[in-house]
Design a protein around this motif. Structure first.
Motif, PDB file in Angstrom:
ATOM      1  N   LYS A 174       0.801  -1.230   0.000  1.00 24.32           N
ATOM      2  CA  LYS A 174       0.000   0.000   0.000  1.00 24.32           C
ATOM      3  C   LYS A 174       0.832   1.278   0.000  1.00 24.32           C
ATOM      4  O   LYS A 174       0.542   2.212  -0.739  1.00 24.32           O
ATOM      5  N   ILE A 175       1.843   1.341   0.899  1.00 21.17           N
ATOM      6  CA  ILE A 175       2.458   2.648   1.152  1.00 21.17           C
ATOM      7  C   ILE A 175       3.320   3.113  -0.029  1.00 21.17           C
ATOM      8  O   ILE A 175       3.186   4.250  -0.485  1.00 21.17           O
ATOM      9  N   MET A 176       4.192   2.222  -0.536  1.00 18.52           N
ATOM     10  CA  MET A 176       5.063   2.659  -1.643  1.00 18.52           C
ATOM     11  C   MET A 176       4.261   3.015  -2.893  1.00 18.52           C
ATOM     12  O   MET A 176       4.496   4.080  -3.485  1.00 18.52           O
ATOM     13  N   PRO A 177       3.290   2.162  -3.303  1.00 15.89           N
ATOM     14  CA  PRO A 177       2.510   2.577  -4.483  1.00 15.89           C
ATOM     15  C   PRO A 177       1.813   3.922  -4.256  1.00 15.89           C
ATOM     16  O   PRO A 177       1.768   4.758  -5.156  1.00 15.89           O
ATOM     17  N   ALA A 178       1.325   4.163  -3.027  1.00 15.69           N
ATOM     18  CA  ALA A 178       0.634   5.425  -2.755  1.00 15.69           C
ATOM     19  C   ALA A 178       1.623   6.598  -2.795  1.00 15.69           C
ATOM     20  O   ALA A 178       1.319   7.666  -3.346  1.00 15.69           O
ATOM     21  N   LEU A 179       2.816   6.380  -2.243  1.00 18.53           N
ATOM     22  CA  LEU A 179       3.818   7.470  -2.269  1.00 18.53           C
ATOM     23  C   LEU A 179       4.219   7.776  -3.700  1.00 18.53           C
ATOM     24  O   LEU A 179       4.382   8.938  -4.082  1.00 18.53           O
ATOM     25  N   PHE A 180       4.336   6.701  -4.495  1.00 23.33           N
ATOM     26  CA  PHE A 180       4.712   6.949  -5.883  1.00 23.33           C
ATOM     27  C   PHE A 180       3.616   7.733  -6.611  1.00 23.33           C
ATOM     28  O   PHE A 180       3.896   8.670  -7.373  1.00 23.33           O
ATOM     29  N   GLN A 181       2.354   7.374  -6.366  1.00 25.05           N
ATOM     30  CA  GLN A 181       1.258   8.110  -7.028  1.00 25.05           C
ATOM     31  C   GLN A 181       1.278   9.585  -6.594  1.00 25.05           C
ATOM     32  O   GLN A 181       1.080  10.478  -7.417  1.00 25.05           O
ATOM     33  N   ALA A 182       1.528   9.821  -5.305  1.00 19.56           N
ATOM     34  CA  ALA A 182       1.585  11.212  -4.826  1.00 19.56           C
ATOM     35  C   ALA A 182       2.736  11.952  -5.519  1.00 19.56           C
ATOM     36  O   ALA A 182       2.611  13.117  -5.915  1.00 19.56           O
ATOM     37  N   PHE A 183       3.845  11.252  -5.691  1.00 21.12           N
ATOM     38  CA  PHE A 183       5.002  11.832  -6.373  1.00 21.12           C
ATOM     39  C   PHE A 183       4.640  12.160  -7.828  1.00 21.12           C
ATOM     40  O   PHE A 183       4.872  13.251  -8.330  1.00 21.12           O
ATOM     41  N   ARG A 184       3.989  11.188  -8.469  1.00 19.40           N
ATOM     42  CA  ARG A 184       3.607  11.365  -9.878  1.00 19.40           C
ATOM     43  C   ARG A 184       2.610  12.511 -10.030  1.00 19.40           C
ATOM     44  O   ARG A 184       2.663  13.277 -10.978  1.00 19.40           O
ATOM     45  N   HIS A 185       1.677  12.620  -9.083  1.00 22.88           N
ATOM     46  CA  HIS A 185       0.682  13.703  -9.161  1.00 22.88           C
ATOM     47  C   HIS A 185       1.274  15.054  -8.758  1.00 22.88           C
ATOM     48  O   HIS A 185       0.570  16.047  -8.731  1.00 22.88           O
ATOM     49  N   GLY A 186       2.548  15.060  -8.378  1.00 18.75           N
ATOM     50  CA  GLY A 186       3.191  16.327  -7.982  1.00 18.75           C
ATOM     51  C   GLY A 186       2.711  16.814  -6.627  1.00 18.75           C
ATOM     52  O   GLY A 186       2.887  17.981  -6.283  1.00 18.75           O
ATOM     53  N   SER A 187       2.089  15.929  -5.814  1.00 17.72           N
ATOM     54  CA  SER A 187       1.580  16.431  -4.542  1.00 17.72           C
ATOM     55  C   SER A 187       2.498  16.153  -3.353  1.00 17.72           C
ATOM     56  O   SER A 187       2.264  16.677  -2.270  1.00 17.72           O
ATOM     57  N   LEU A 188       3.562  15.370  -3.550  1.00 17.39           N
ATOM     58  CA  LEU A 188       4.524  15.230  -2.444  1.00 17.39           C
ATOM     59  C   LEU A 188       5.332  16.506  -2.389  1.00 17.39           C
ATOM     60  O   LEU A 188       5.920  16.915  -3.392  1.00 17.39           O
ATOM     61  N   PRO A 189       5.406  17.163  -1.235  1.00 20.70           N
ATOM     62  CA  PRO A 189       6.184  18.399  -1.187  1.00 20.70           C
ATOM     63  C   PRO A 189       7.631  18.137  -1.636  1.00 20.70           C
ATOM     64  O   PRO A 189       8.186  17.083  -1.337  1.00 20.70           O
TER      65      PRO A 189
ATOM     66  N   PRO B 174       5.739   3.081 -13.018  1.00 18.10           N
ATOM     67  CA  PRO B 174       6.606   4.195 -13.449  1.00 18.10           C
ATOM     68  C   PRO B 174       7.464   3.814 -14.654  1.00 18.10           C
ATOM     69  O   PRO B 174       7.818   2.646 -14.820  1.00 18.10           O
ATOM     70  N   SER B 175       7.823   4.810 -15.444  1.00 18.50           N
ATOM     71  CA  SER B 175       8.841   4.576 -16.476  1.00 18.50           C
ATOM     72  C   SER B 175      10.194   4.554 -15.749  1.00 18.50           C
ATOM     73  O   SER B 175      10.289   4.958 -14.592  1.00 18.50           O
TER      74      SER B 175
ATOM     75  N   PHE C 128      10.931   6.436 -12.278  1.00 19.67           N
ATOM     76  CA  PHE C 128      11.326   5.743 -11.056  1.00 19.67           C
ATOM     77  C   PHE C 128      12.657   6.276 -10.552  1.00 19.67           C
ATOM     78  O   PHE C 128      12.856   6.417  -9.348  1.00 19.67           O
ATOM     79  N   SER C 129      13.569   6.619 -11.447  1.00 25.20           N
ATOM     80  CA  SER C 129      14.871   7.073 -10.930  1.00 25.20           C
ATOM     81  C   SER C 129      14.712   8.427 -10.216  1.00 25.20           C
ATOM     82  O   SER C 129      15.394   8.687  -9.235  1.00 25.20           O
ATOM     83  N   ARG C 130      13.754   9.254 -10.656  1.00 22.89           N
ATOM     84  CA  ARG C 130      13.515  10.512  -9.907  1.00 22.89           C
ATOM     85  C   ARG C 130      12.892  10.215  -8.549  1.00 22.89           C
ATOM     86  O   ARG C 130      13.266  10.792  -7.541  1.00 22.89           O
ATOM     87  N   PHE C 131      11.953   9.256  -8.529  1.00 26.50           N
ATOM     88  CA  PHE C 131      11.314   8.890  -7.258  1.00 26.50           C
ATOM     89  C   PHE C 131      12.354   8.241  -6.323  1.00 26.50           C
ATOM     90  O   PHE C 131      12.432   8.542  -5.128  1.00 26.50           O
ATOM     91  N   ALA C 132      13.194   7.372  -6.911  1.00 21.98           N
ATOM     92  CA  ALA C 132      14.171   6.632  -6.101  1.00 21.98           C
ATOM     93  C   ALA C 132      15.158   7.575  -5.414  1.00 21.98           C
ATOM     94  O   ALA C 132      15.725   7.231  -4.368  1.00 21.98           O
ATOM     95  N   ALA C 133      15.342   8.750  -5.984  1.00 19.11           N
ATOM     96  CA  ALA C 133      16.276   9.699  -5.368  1.00 19.11           C
ATOM     97  C   ALA C 133      15.797  10.105  -3.970  1.00 19.11           C
ATOM     98  O   ALA C 133      16.589  10.559  -3.138  1.00 19.11           O
ATOM     99  N   LEU C 134      14.485   9.942  -3.699  1.00 17.85           N
ATOM    100  CA  LEU C 134      13.969  10.282  -2.365  1.00 17.85           C
ATOM    101  C   LEU C 134      14.225   9.164  -1.362  1.00 17.85           C
ATOM    102  O   LEU C 134      14.129   9.367  -0.157  1.00 17.85           O
ATOM    103  N   LEU C 135      14.501   7.946  -1.886  1.00 15.34           N
ATOM    104  CA  LEU C 135      14.526   6.763  -1.011  1.00 15.34           C
ATOM    105  C   LEU C 135      15.917   6.485  -0.449  1.00 15.34           C
ATOM    106  O   LEU C 135      16.919   6.620  -1.145  1.00 15.34           O
ATOM    107  N   SER C 136      15.943   6.078   0.805  1.00 13.31           N
ATOM    108  CA  SER C 136      17.174   5.528   1.363  1.00 13.31           C
ATOM    109  C   SER C 136      16.782   4.460   2.381  1.00 13.31           C
ATOM    110  O   SER C 136      15.590   4.263   2.655  1.00 13.31           O
ATOM    111  N   PHE C 137      17.783   3.785   2.935  1.00 10.99           N
ATOM    112  CA  PHE C 137      17.480   2.674   3.836  1.00 10.99           C
ATOM    113  C   PHE C 137      18.365   2.751   5.064  1.00 10.99           C
ATOM    114  O   PHE C 137      19.522   3.169   4.988  1.00 10.99           O
TER     115      PHE C 137
END
Ligand code: BG6
Length: 489
Positions: A18-33, A68-69, A73-82
């Motif tokens: 649930k969470i990652m797909p939702a975060l990605f959609q928010a990213f795609r919609h430009g709504s993640l700050p 994602p293309s 995905f590489s733009r979204f992945a830039a937000l991710l770390s572990f």
């Protein structure tokens, strides 16, 4: 606004589903700050890049339109770390604090998507590491506890280190567009309000039916059951949305105060109502869409002698001036005949029949159906002149007709999903769609006599064939009031 979103349980089922797909959609919609960081936390030994690759593989399993293309995905992945953490080790929280302090964010969201037995540990350790500053918000997933006592214990610990304003208890049903529409229908229109009471409404039915079984969550589910998994939270939240008084404004506490009043007004259980007005079932083998599916007891992770219920039907009342005497029926289950969540409001029949051959079923006309899923919309069922109108001498009779409003057609089916909305609400600090501790405790208090009764009963749940509408006792329960479930009318 800069934010850090820390996902405890970062490689777990919920983040994955649930969470990652939702975060990605928010990213795609430009709504993640812009300027956000998303940190997955778990015991696994993963580098940032390995975590990104793991999350990327998630998207091979989502529908094409939500995939994602490479570039996206590489733009979204830039937000991710572990960050590898043992959640009981204070030194690991110090490492988390050090990571966050490298670039302090305006909002820090700690999303505790772990097994519930870790909720208090995580909250205490966050506080001990000094990570519970005013910019911190903590998201807690359901189930918050196993009963009233454990729910209170969790709330007590969490509230000793955080204020209620910082605690976001998720019930994802509140984030569904269809549930938003339910609030809009009731409180954005004056049309229904005069009718929305005992004088005009005969009964209300809330159905949340799933075709799915327990999937890969057999062990979790077997320790939980439908009452804790669906009724204590989702179904009661829907009942509140249908039954509550209009709030004085749209602020979080105004809404939550009204929901709390409904929960406090639910009719207290008695030995008689517990035996007559609650039905539990468990699916046996059967077929869904023509395909054979196994019995619940044969599912992976489930005890072969399990007494866990996969179906609940019950009848209650809201004991107040608006609703006294009006039955509210709740029904939910897994492996039912259809995936269908809806609320049916059955109005009283006309007081005096002037038409010949009146329809016999009370559910046919005079009803409003609020469809939650898979359809999102409203159906108003009325009775119209049904005689063959080409023959003027035919006897007037009544026939059912329907006004149908499909919100997916009207607003597009690509509306913001529940988790996307709720995650953005946490980042923005909006509590309207989250559950307050007193609401949650009240809901546990109300389900507890049912759990106790079941524990003490020598017999277990009634079997029902997968792919049906549950045990026949569910239809018998509602038939005692001379009503029937919607699909039986
Ligand atoms: C979850 C339950 O809260 O809700 C699951 O734990 C259930 O068992 C799910 O399947 C249903 O949610 P939805 O959004 O698919 O109706």
């Amino acid at each position: 606004m800069s934010f850090d979103l820390i996902l405890f349980g970062g490689t777990g089922d919920l983040v994955w589903r649930k969470i990652m797909p939702a975060l990605f959609q928010a990213f795609r919609h430009g709504s993640l700050p812009a300027g956000g960081r998303i940190v997955g936390v778990a015991r696994d030994d993963l580098s940032d890049d390995q975590y990104r690759a793991l999350i990327k593989s998630r998207f091979d399993h989502v529908e094409l339109a939500k995939r994602p293309s490479e570039e996206e995905f590489s733009r979204f992945a830039a937000l991710l770390s572990f960050l590898r953490m043992d959640l009981s080790n204070p030194a690991d929280y110090a490492r988390l604090a050090a990571k966050l302090q490298q670039r302090p964010a305006e909002v820090v969201v700690m999303y505790v998507a772990t097994a519930p037995n870790l909720f208090t540990t995580v909250c205490e350790q966050i506080a001990a590491a000094g990570l519970n500053g005013p910019q911190t918000r903590v998201v807690l997933e359901k189930p918050l506890g196993h009963d009233l006592a454990s729910n209170r214990a969790i709330n007590k610990t969490v509230r000793s280190v955080l204020t209620e304003q910082q605690i976001f208890r998720i019930d994802h049903y509140l984030g569904k567009p269809s549930v938003q529409n339910l609030f809009a229908m009731r409180f954005g229109n004056a049309l229904f309000e005069p009718l929305w009471r005992r004088e005009h409404i005969a009964n209300i039915q809330i159905t949340i039916a799933e075709e799915l079984g327990v999937e890969k969550r057999g062990a979790f589910y077997d320790n939980t059951g439908a009452l804790r998994d669906m009724v204590q939270n989702h179904a009661l939240q829907l009942l509140c949305a249908i039954g509550m008084e209009p709030p004085i404004n749209s602020h979080a506490d105004a809404i939550r105060d009204e929901k709390l009043k409904v929960l406090r007004s639910l009719k207290a259980w008695t030995p008689a109502s517990l035996s007559q007005h609650v039905v539990r079932g468990q699916y046996a083998g059967g077929a869904i869409d023509g395909e054979a599916v196994p019995a619940y007891r044969d599912e992976k992770g489930v005890n072969p002698d399990s007494r866990t219920e996969t179906f609940v039907a019950l009848r209650t009342e809201i004991a107040n001036w608006r609703w006294a005497g009006v039955p509210f029926y709740i029904r939910t289950g897994k492996r039912l005949a259809d995936r269908d969540a809806h609320i049916e409001v059955n109005f009283r029949p006309a007081p005096h029949a002037i038409f010949k051959a009146p329809l016999t079923s009370p559910n046919v006309g005079n009803r409003l159906v609020i469809n939650l899923q898979p359809k999102d919309g409203l159906e108003l069922h009325l009775l119209a002149q049904g005689a063959d109108q080409r023959h003027p001498r035919s006897t007037p009779t009544l026939a059912p007709v329907q006004l149908d409003l499909d919100f997916d057609k009207r607003f597009g089916s690509e509306r913001v999903g529940a988790y996307e909305r709720l995650l953005l609400d946490v980042i923005d600090g909006r509590l309207n769609l989250f559950v307050r501790s007193d609401e949650q405790e009240e809901a546990w208090r109300w389900v507890e006599p049912i759990l106790e009764t079941w524990n003490n009963e020598p017999t277990g749940p009634r079997p029902y064939a997968a792919g049906t509408w549950g045990p026949s006792a569910s239809s018998a329960m509602i038939a005692r009031d001379n009503y029937c479930w919607s699909e039986e009318s």
